[in-house]
Design a protein around this motif. Structure first.
Motif, PDB file in Angstrom:
ATOM      1  N   VAL A   1      28.005  16.159  82.635  1.00  0.00           N
ATOM      2  CA  VAL A   1      28.984  15.083  84.268  1.00  0.00           C
ATOM      3  C   VAL A   1      29.404  14.686  84.064  1.00  0.00           C
ATOM      4  O   VAL A   1      30.998  15.065  84.991  1.00  0.00           O
ATOM      5  CB  VAL A   1      27.107  13.843  84.629  1.00  0.00           C
ATOM      6  N   ARG A   2      30.185  14.558  82.848  1.00  0.00           N
ATOM      7  CA  ARG A   2      31.589  13.954  82.323  1.00  0.00           C
ATOM      8  C   ARG A   2      32.646  15.023  82.222  1.00  0.00           C
ATOM      9  O   ARG A   2      33.207  14.343  82.945  1.00  0.00           O
ATOM     10  CB  ARG A   2      31.267  13.389  80.915  1.00  0.00           C
ATOM     11  N   ALA A   3      31.919  15.745  82.248  1.00  0.00           N
ATOM     12  CA  ALA A   3      33.479  17.051  82.208  1.00  0.00           C
ATOM     13  C   ALA A   3      33.689  17.999  83.122  1.00  0.00           C
ATOM     14  O   ALA A   3      34.662  17.310  83.617  1.00  0.00           O
ATOM     15  CB  ALA A   3      32.512  18.058  81.173  1.00  0.00           C
ATOM     16  N   THR A   4      32.597  17.648  84.367  1.00  0.00           N
ATOM     17  CA  THR A   4      33.142  17.658  85.933  1.00  0.00           C
ATOM     18  C   THR A   4      33.881  17.043  86.138  1.00  0.00           C
ATOM     19  O   THR A   4      34.959  16.984  86.974  1.00  0.00           O
ATOM     20  CB  THR A   4      31.412  17.397  86.151  1.00  0.00           C
TER      21      THR A   4
ATOM     22  N   MET B   1      40.513  19.854  79.686  1.00  0.00           N
ATOM     23  CA  MET B   1      39.546  19.579  78.354  1.00  0.00           C
ATOM     24  C   MET B   1      39.927  18.600  77.782  1.00  0.00           C
ATOM     25  O   MET B   1      39.999  18.317  76.736  1.00  0.00           O
ATOM     26  CB  MET B   1      39.438  21.117  77.977  1.00  0.00           C
ATOM     27  N   THR B   2      41.435  18.665  77.273  1.00  0.00           N
ATOM     28  CA  THR B   2      42.636  17.993  76.743  1.00  0.00           C
ATOM     29  C   THR B   2      41.889  16.653  76.149  1.00  0.00           C
ATOM     30  O   THR B   2      41.904  15.339  75.545  1.00  0.00           O
ATOM     31  CB  THR B   2      43.891  18.317  76.642  1.00  0.00           C
ATOM     32  N   ASP B   3      41.770  15.528  77.961  1.00  0.00           N
ATOM     33  CA  ASP B   3      40.736  14.426  78.047  1.00  0.00           C
ATOM     34  C   ASP B   3      39.793  14.730  78.037  1.00  0.00           C
ATOM     35  O   ASP B   3      39.062  13.263  77.595  1.00  0.00           O
ATOM     36  CB  ASP B   3      41.177  14.241  79.730  1.00  0.00           C
ATOM     37  N   MET B   4      38.844  15.146  77.546  1.00  0.00           N
ATOM     38  CA  MET B   4      37.556  15.339  76.970  1.00  0.00           C
ATOM     39  C   MET B   4      36.774  15.187  75.617  1.00  0.00           C
ATOM     40  O   MET B   4      38.060  15.548  75.125  1.00  0.00           O
ATOM     41  CB  MET B   4      36.558  16.930  77.509  1.00  0.00           C
ATOM     42  N   PRO B   5      36.385  13.775  75.429  1.00  0.00           N
ATOM     43  CA  PRO B   5      35.968  13.637  73.733  1.00  0.00           C
ATOM     44  C   PRO B   5      35.515  15.168  73.187  1.00  0.00           C
ATOM     45  O   PRO B   5      34.758  16.355  74.453  1.00  0.00           O
ATOM     46  CB  PRO B   5      34.747  12.695  74.245  1.00  0.00           C
ATOM     47  N   PRO B   6      35.832  15.383  72.083  1.00  0.00           N
ATOM     48  CA  PRO B   6      34.983  16.824  71.650  1.00  0.00           C
ATOM     49  C   PRO B   6      33.782  17.352  72.005  1.00  0.00           C
ATOM     50  O   PRO B   6      33.505  18.244  72.554  1.00  0.00           O
ATOM     51  CB  PRO B   6      35.024  16.483  70.165  1.00  0.00           C
ATOM     52  N   ARG B   7      32.659  17.038  71.404  1.00  0.00           N
ATOM     53  CA  ARG B   7      31.001  17.498  71.907  1.00  0.00           C
ATOM     54  C   ARG B   7      31.064  17.691  73.635  1.00  0.00           C
ATOM     55  O   ARG B   7      30.431  18.786  73.757  1.00  0.00           O
ATOM     56  CB  ARG B   7      30.154  16.416  71.781  1.00  0.00           C
ATOM     57  N   CYS B   8      32.061  16.969  74.018  1.00  0.00           N
ATOM     58  CA  CYS B   8      32.039  16.900  75.892  1.00  0.00           C
ATOM     59  C   CYS B   8      32.772  18.077  76.823  1.00  0.00           C
ATOM     60  O   CYS B   8      32.282  18.964  76.721  1.00  0.00           O
ATOM     61  CB  CYS B   8      32.350  15.530  76.432  1.00  0.00           C
ATOM     62  N   ARG B   9      33.800  18.610  75.961  1.00  0.00           N
ATOM     63  CA  ARG B   9      34.702  19.895  75.214  1.00  0.00           C
ATOM     64  C   ARG B   9      33.795  20.854  74.946  1.00  0.00           C
ATOM     65  O   ARG B   9      33.662  21.858  76.001  1.00  0.00           O
ATOM     66  CB  ARG B   9      36.038  19.212  74.549  1.00  0.00           C
ATOM     67  N   GLU B  10      33.226  21.009  73.520  1.00  0.00           N
ATOM     68  CA  GLU B  10      32.522  22.386  72.996  1.00  0.00           C
ATOM     69  C   GLU B  10      31.270  22.469  74.331  1.00  0.00           C
ATOM     70  O   GLU B  10      31.314  23.279  74.671  1.00  0.00           O
ATOM     71  CB  GLU B  10      31.642  21.944  72.101  1.00  0.00           C
TER      72      GLU B  10
END
Length: 200
Positions: free
Chosen positions: A172-175, A132-141
């Motif tokens: 999709v990006r988060a996965t 989750m740390t590697d995800m962009p903020p909105r993606c993480r939300e």
């Protein structure tokens, strides 16, 4: 016995022959790559019977998709992507299949004691946090709302004031990021717990 390709042209020729429907060429490609693919599968799933089945699935996809292959490029990168996809599908299946979870836990019963349960839960949470740390903020939300809190796409879209399709794109990006993090671990027990936390 593993078949050796003496030159790039040798592999190119075999791919072209396989594309034309030659099973002998397919067999030579199987002999050349199957040992390495099996080793990669076994490293992640730890169960030989499962790795055997997944190996056959990988090469079934090679045969079914032979017409789309480009003989100007090495088959190895494509094969490894297919292999990683099969491993990822297996993790998702474990996370969603209670009977398979039971089988996996029974298989690991001799290796892992119940006293280690807290350890794996803690480490799996850390593995997920790293992703989750590697995800962009909105993606993480979006990931946290849909995967960890169990909200629907519609609920997440409404809460974040974005479209449902945007929610889908972020997931999709988060996965993909979670998937990459999972592949950095070779401990199947930890991977199973992490996958369950994401897809339960």
């Amino acid at each position: 016995m593993t078949t050796s390709f003496s030159t790039v042209l040798a592999e190119k020729k075999l791919i072209d022959q396989m594309k034309a429907g030659d099973p002998v060429a397919f067999g030579k490609i199987y002999d050349h790559y199957s040992q390495a693919i099996y080793g990669k599968l076994l490293k992640f799933v730890k169960i030989s019977a499962v790795a055997d089945e997944m190996l056959q699935d990988v090469f079934l996809k090679v045969w079914e998709n032979r017409h789309t292959l480009d003989s100007n490029y090495s088959l190895k990168p494509w094969l490894y992507r297919v292999t990683e996809n099969e491993i990822y599908k297996f993790y998702r299946k474990v996370a969603l299949d209670v009977k398979l979870q039971t089988h996996i836990l029974q298989t690991f019963d001799e290796l892992y004691t119940h006293t280690e349960e807290d350890y794996y839960l803690k480490e799996s949470r850390k593995l997920l946090q790293d992703a989750m740390t590697d995800m962009p903020p909105r993606c993480r939300e979006v990931f946290e709302l849909c995967r960890l809190q169990g909200k629907s796409y519609e609920e997440a879209a409404l809460q974040l004031d974005i479209s449902i399709s945007t929610v889908s794109n972020h997931l999709v990006r988060a996965t993909a990021i979670v998937r990459k993090t999972l592949f950095q671990s070779t401990d199947m027990a930890m991977i199973v717990v992490t996958a369950y936390m994401v897809y339960r």
